[in-house]
Write an enzyme that holds these catalytic residues in place. Structure first.
Site, PDB file in Angstrom:
ATOM      1  N   ASP A 137       0.827  -1.213   0.000  1.00 29.89           N
ATOM      2  CA  ASP A 137       0.000   0.000   0.000  1.00 29.89           C
ATOM      3  C   ASP A 137       0.857   1.259   0.000  1.00 29.89           C
ATOM      4  O   ASP A 137       0.404   2.324   0.413  1.00 29.89           O
ATOM      5  CB  ASP A 137      -0.934  -0.009   1.220  1.00 29.89           C
ATOM      6  CG  ASP A 137      -0.168   0.045   2.543  1.00 29.89           C
ATOM      7  OD1 ASP A 137       1.037  -0.272   2.533  1.00 29.89           O
ATOM      8  OD2 ASP A 137      -0.768   0.403   3.569  1.00 29.89           O
ATOM      9  N   GLU A 138       2.091   1.149  -0.489  1.00 24.26           N
ATOM     10  CA  GLU A 138       3.033   2.271  -0.492  1.00 24.26           C
ATOM     11  C   GLU A 138       3.101   2.913  -1.879  1.00 24.26           C
ATOM     12  O   GLU A 138       3.431   2.257  -2.860  1.00 24.26           O
ATOM     13  CB  GLU A 138       4.426   1.804  -0.082  1.00 24.26           C
ATOM     14  CG  GLU A 138       4.488   1.140   1.280  1.00 24.26           C
ATOM     15  CD  GLU A 138       5.861   0.567   1.562  1.00 24.26           C
ATOM     16  OE1 GLU A 138       6.817   0.889   0.827  1.00 24.26           O
ATOM     17  OE2 GLU A 138       5.985  -0.206   2.521  1.00 24.26           O
TER      18      GLU A 138
END
Length: 227
Positions: free
Chosen positions: A136-137
């Site tokens: 989720d970066e």
């Protein structure tokens, strides 16, 4: 009747054979051209896959790092003192909770929606570059007009943060489920927080950690390194 010792029937046969040979050669050339075209398309596809995240289509980590290096080189050589490079790291809050509650398909929907909003609504200038680093970066870089840290911070808040809050205020739809999420954001600036990729990413990561500590549910929280 003959031509240079070749009878007319034989001449007609030779001409017909020649024409057939030309047709075969042209067909062979066309097949080779099509093979080259397909090979070229395949190379372009492989190059794209090597540089982009397969789920979101954004730049991947190696390609993003290369973009930072390129922008830093331009900043050092060609850009005036009134230009600053913002390095921005973005994490999706509660992403694990989305996966655990709604499943990985919903998680993929969230990642694709965030990617689209980042590129279409937030980092949408030609000079902006957006990437998915993994999980989720996300990350972005962008040149902004600023003479000092304070004006750089003001520019980021005006150009990026307001848009980020506005677009993430809308829920993300996954099937019949509306998912509301916030983002944690860390920012560093070149040249103020470092002149190389390692120092800039470390500074932005430090700011991201502070943002996560101070985050509010379903809100976008942005922190600047050392401020």
């Amino acid at each position: 009747m003959s031509y240079d010792g070749v009878s007319k029937p034989n001449l007609v046969a030779l001409l017909k054979e020649r024409d057939q040979l030309v047709v075969r050669q042209e067909a062979l050339i066309q097949r080779q051209l099509k093979k080259l075209e397909r090979a070229s398309e395949q190379v372009v596809l492989w190059q794209h896959r090597a540089l982009h995240d397969p789920l979101t289509g954004l730049l991947n980590r190696p390609a993003f790092y290369e973009q930072i290096e390129t922008q830093l080189a331009l900043l050092r050589r060609f850009i005036s003192d009134s230009q600053v490079l913002a390095v921005i790291l973005v994490d999706v809050d509660r992403f694990k909770e989305v996966n655990d509650t709604h499943g990985h398909a919903a998680g993929d929907d969230v990642l694709m929606a965030v990617a689209k909003r980042l590129t279409m609504d937030v980092f949408c200038r030609p000079v902006d570059k957006v990437a998915r680093l993994g999980g989720d970066e996300f990350a972005a870089i962008g040149l902004i007009a600023a003479n000092d840290v304070m004006s750089a911070m003001a520019a980021v808040l005006r150009i990026f943060y307001e848009r980020l809050c506005r677009t993430m205020a809308q829920p993300i739809q996954s099937g019949q489920v509306a998912i509301r999420l916030g983002l944690s954001v860390g920012v560093s600036f070149a040249p103020f927080d470092g002149g190389n990729i390692v120092s800039l990413l470390a500074a932005a990561d430090n700011a991201l950690y502070q943002a996560k500590k101070e985050k509010e549910p379903e809100k976008c929280t942005m922190k600047f390194f050392g401020r």
